[in-house]
Design a protein around this motif. Structure first.
Motif, PDB file in Angstrom:
ATOM      1  N   ALA A  40       0.845  -1.194   0.000  1.00 53.56           N
ATOM      2  CA  ALA A  40       0.000   0.000   0.000  1.00 53.56           C
ATOM      3  C   ALA A  40       0.880   1.243   0.000  1.00 53.56           C
ATOM      4  CB  ALA A  40      -0.908  -0.014   1.217  1.00 53.56           C
ATOM      5  N   PRO A  41       0.348   2.377  -0.432  1.00 56.01           N
ATOM      6  CA  PRO A  41       1.137   3.615  -0.456  1.00 56.01           C
ATOM      7  C   PRO A  41       1.699   3.940   0.920  1.00 56.01           C
ATOM      8  CG  PRO A  41      -0.911   3.903  -1.661  1.00 56.01           C
ATOM      9  CD  PRO A  41      -1.000   2.566  -0.994  1.00 56.01           C
ATOM     10  N   GLY A  42       2.999   4.162   0.971  1.00 56.40           N
ATOM     11  CA  GLY A  42       3.635   4.544   2.220  1.00 56.40           C
ATOM     12  C   GLY A  42       3.843   3.406   3.202  1.00 56.40           C
ATOM     13  N   LYS A  43       3.548   2.179   2.781  1.00 58.15           N
ATOM     14  CA  LYS A  43       3.697   1.045   3.684  1.00 58.15           C
ATOM     15  C   LYS A  43       4.641   0.010   3.099  1.00 58.15           C
ATOM     16  CE  LYS A  43      -0.802   1.445   5.951  1.00 58.15           C
ATOM     17  NZ  LYS A  43      -2.020   0.698   6.381  1.00 58.15           N
ATOM     18  N   GLU A  44       5.074  -0.902   3.961  1.00 64.85           N
ATOM     19  CA  GLU A  44       5.941  -1.977   3.504  1.00 64.85           C
ATOM     20  C   GLU A  44       5.121  -3.054   2.800  1.00 64.85           C
ATOM     21  OE1 GLU A  44       9.466  -1.700   6.905  1.00 64.85           O
ATOM     22  OE2 GLU A  44       8.256  -3.520   6.699  1.00 64.85           O
ATOM     23  N   ARG A  45       5.800  -3.807   1.963  1.00 59.49           N
ATOM     24  CA  ARG A  45       5.147  -4.921   1.281  1.00 59.49           C
ATOM     25  C   ARG A  45       4.743  -5.963   2.322  1.00 59.49           C
ATOM     26  NH1 ARG A  45       7.840  -7.146  -4.174  1.00 59.49           N
ATOM     27  NH2 ARG A  45       7.861  -4.885  -4.418  1.00 59.49           N
ATOM     28  N   GLU A  46       3.556  -6.555   2.135  1.00 58.97           N
ATOM     29  CA  GLU A  46       3.076  -7.551   3.084  1.00 58.97           C
ATOM     30  C   GLU A  46       2.532  -8.769   2.360  1.00 58.97           C
ATOM     31  OE1 GLU A  46      -0.146  -5.976   5.413  1.00 58.97           O
ATOM     32  OE2 GLU A  46      -1.461  -5.735   3.700  1.00 58.97           O
ATOM     33  N   PHE A  47       2.584  -9.869   3.060  1.00 53.55           N
ATOM     34  CA  PHE A  47       2.073 -11.141   2.536  1.00 53.55           C
ATOM     35  C   PHE A  47       0.554 -11.104   2.474  1.00 53.55           C
ATOM     36  CE2 PHE A  47       1.510 -15.547   1.868  1.00 53.55           C
ATOM     37  CZ  PHE A  47       0.533 -15.987   2.744  1.00 53.55           C
ATOM     38  N   VAL A  48      -0.011 -11.724   1.427  1.00 49.15           N
ATOM     39  CA  VAL A  48      -1.456 -11.810   1.274  1.00 49.15           C
ATOM     40  C   VAL A  48      -1.929 -13.265   1.294  1.00 49.15           C
ATOM     41  CG1 VAL A  48      -3.423 -11.355  -0.250  1.00 49.15           C
ATOM     42  CG2 VAL A  48      -1.581  -9.666  -0.039  1.00 49.15           C
ATOM     43  N   ALA A  49      -1.360 -14.089   0.403  1.00 46.28           N
ATOM     44  CA  ALA A  49      -1.831 -15.473   0.302  1.00 46.28           C
ATOM     45  C   ALA A  49      -0.780 -16.324  -0.383  1.00 46.28           C
ATOM     46  CB  ALA A  49      -3.138 -15.544  -0.488  1.00 46.28           C
ATOM     47  N   ALA A  50      -0.827 -17.628  -0.111  1.00 47.57           N
ATOM     48  CA  ALA A  50       0.082 -18.570  -0.754  1.00 47.57           C
ATOM     49  C   ALA A  50      -0.640 -19.885  -1.003  1.00 47.57           C
ATOM     50  CB  ALA A  50       1.322 -18.806   0.110  1.00 47.57           C
ATOM     51  N   ILE A  51      -0.145 -20.619  -1.989  1.00 41.87           N
ATOM     52  CA  ILE A  51      -0.741 -21.896  -2.351  1.00 41.87           C
ATOM     53  C   ILE A  51       0.364 -22.870  -2.718  1.00 41.87           C
ATOM     54  CG2 ILE A  51      -1.065 -21.154  -4.756  1.00 41.87           C
ATOM     55  CD1 ILE A  51      -3.626 -22.884  -4.801  1.00 41.87           C
ATOM     56  N   SER A  56       1.032 -31.589  -4.304  1.00 43.50           N
ATOM     57  CA  SER A  56       1.619 -31.778  -2.981  1.00 43.50           C
ATOM     58  C   SER A  56       0.726 -32.657  -2.112  1.00 43.50           C
ATOM     59  CB  SER A  56       1.829 -30.423  -2.306  1.00 43.50           C
ATOM     60  OG  SER A  56       2.227 -30.588  -0.959  1.00 43.50           O
ATOM     61  N   VAL A  57       1.337 -33.583  -1.394  1.00 40.19           N
ATOM     62  CA  VAL A  57       0.564 -34.423  -0.477  1.00 40.19           C
ATOM     63  C   VAL A  57       0.016 -33.578   0.663  1.00 40.19           C
ATOM     64  CG1 VAL A  57       1.773 -36.561  -1.024  1.00 40.19           C
ATOM     65  CG2 VAL A  57       2.655 -35.064   0.767  1.00 40.19           C
ATOM     66  N   ASP A  58       0.647 -32.442   0.883  1.00 38.13           N
ATOM     67  CA  ASP A  58       0.190 -31.506   1.913  1.00 38.13           C
ATOM     68  C   ASP A  58      -0.391 -30.256   1.274  1.00 38.13           C
ATOM     69  OD1 ASP A  58       3.159 -32.487   3.561  1.00 38.13           O
ATOM     70  OD2 ASP A  58       1.114 -33.076   4.114  1.00 38.13           O
ATOM     71  N   PHE A  59      -1.198 -30.463   0.222  1.00 34.48           N
ATOM     72  CA  PHE A  59      -1.770 -29.310  -0.475  1.00 34.48           C
ATOM     73  C   PHE A  59      -2.415 -28.372   0.540  1.00 34.48           C
ATOM     74  CE2 PHE A  59      -3.504 -26.681  -3.624  1.00 34.48           C
ATOM     75  CZ  PHE A  59      -4.799 -26.357  -3.248  1.00 34.48           C
ATOM     76  N   ASN A  60      -2.093 -27.094   0.394  1.00 34.17           N
ATOM     77  CA  ASN A  60      -2.555 -26.143   1.398  1.00 34.17           C
ATOM     78  C   ASN A  60      -2.600 -24.746   0.805  1.00 34.17           C
ATOM     79  OD1 ASN A  60      -3.369 -25.244   3.879  1.00 34.17           O
ATOM     80  ND2 ASN A  60      -1.328 -25.183   4.762  1.00 34.17           N
ATOM     81  N   THR A  61      -3.462 -23.942   1.360  1.00 35.84           N
ATOM     82  CA  THR A  61      -3.466 -22.507   1.106  1.00 35.84           C
ATOM     83  C   THR A  61      -3.326 -21.801   2.445  1.00 35.84           C
ATOM     84  OG1 THR A  61      -5.883 -22.436   1.218  1.00 35.84           O
ATOM     85  CG2 THR A  61      -4.906 -22.662  -0.965  1.00 35.84           C
ATOM     86  N   TYR A  62      -2.827 -20.576   2.378  1.00 38.94           N
ATOM     87  CA  TYR A  62      -2.545 -19.840   3.613  1.00 38.94           C
ATOM     88  C   TYR A  62      -2.805 -18.371   3.346  1.00 38.94           C
ATOM     89  CZ  TYR A  62       0.104 -18.329   7.745  1.00 38.94           C
ATOM     90  OH  TYR A  62       0.494 -17.790   8.935  1.00 38.94           O
ATOM     91  N   TYR A  63      -3.449 -17.693   4.295  1.00 42.96           N
ATOM     92  CA  TYR A  63      -3.856 -16.315   4.082  1.00 42.96           C
ATOM     93  C   TYR A  63      -3.447 -15.422   5.251  1.00 42.96           C
ATOM     94  CZ  TYR A  63      -6.903 -18.387   0.556  1.00 42.96           C
ATOM     95  OH  TYR A  63      -7.389 -19.081  -0.525  1.00 42.96           O
ATOM     96  N   ALA A  64      -3.213 -14.185   4.937  1.00 46.60           N
ATOM     97  CA  ALA A  64      -3.052 -13.188   5.984  1.00 46.60           C
ATOM     98  C   ALA A  64      -4.405 -13.002   6.665  1.00 46.60           C
ATOM     99  CB  ALA A  64      -2.575 -11.871   5.383  1.00 46.60           C
ATOM    100  N   ASP A  65      -4.387 -12.707   7.947  1.00 41.87           N
ATOM    101  CA  ASP A  65      -5.625 -12.539   8.696  1.00 41.87           C
ATOM    102  C   ASP A  65      -6.513 -11.463   8.079  1.00 41.87           C
ATOM    103  OD1 ASP A  65      -4.198 -13.153  12.003  1.00 41.87           O
ATOM    104  OD2 ASP A  65      -4.953 -14.523  10.462  1.00 41.87           O
TER     105      ASP A  65
END
Length: 131
Positions: A40-51, A56-65
């Motif tokens: 975001a403007p004026g802010k540091e880069r942040e994690f949003v989501a991953a897949i 993968s036997v451990d297929f997973n998704t993960y999200y920022a709160d």
């Protein structure tokens, strides 16, 4: 040469939806965890989501709160593409959104969320949510 190209950003209103796409060129990332980040403007880069890889036997998704329950990450290996479906958008979601890929397939969703092993980044796509 590896290139990640994001698209799908734009100007929307609060409560609207957008779907971002990230296409990988130069190699396939079928076996790699992929991630979305934002700045975001004026802010540091942040994690949003991953897949993880679909295989993968451990297929997973993960999200920022901050986006859990509103955003959905998915991937289509046939198109070498990762998507970010964004629903119920809020003004605070306004940012440049980037996709990223790690340098090795061992990286999991937590690794990616912590910026571990990340090597490839796209140029970003701007999402603006008006109130």
């Amino acid at each position: 040469q590896v290139q990640l190209v994001e698209s799908g950003g734009g100007l929307v209103q609060t409560g609207d939806s957008l779907r971002l796409s990230c296409v990988a060129y130069g190699r396939t990332f079928d076996d790699y965890t992929m991630g979305w980040f934002r700045q975001a403007p004026g802010k540091e880069r942040e994690f949003v989501a991953a897949i993880t890889a679909l295989s993968s036997v451990d297929f997973n998704t993960y999200y920022a709160d901050s986006v859990k329950g509103r955003f959905t990450i998915s991937r289509d290996n046939a198109k070498n593409t990762v998507y970010l479906q964004m629903d119920s958008l809020k003004p605070e979601d306004t940012a440049v959104y980037y996709c990223a890929a790690p340098s090795m397939p061992v990286a999991g969703v937590i690794d990616v969320s912590l910026y571990k092993y990340l090597e490839h980044w796209g140029q970003g796509t701007l999402v603006t949510v008006s109130s």
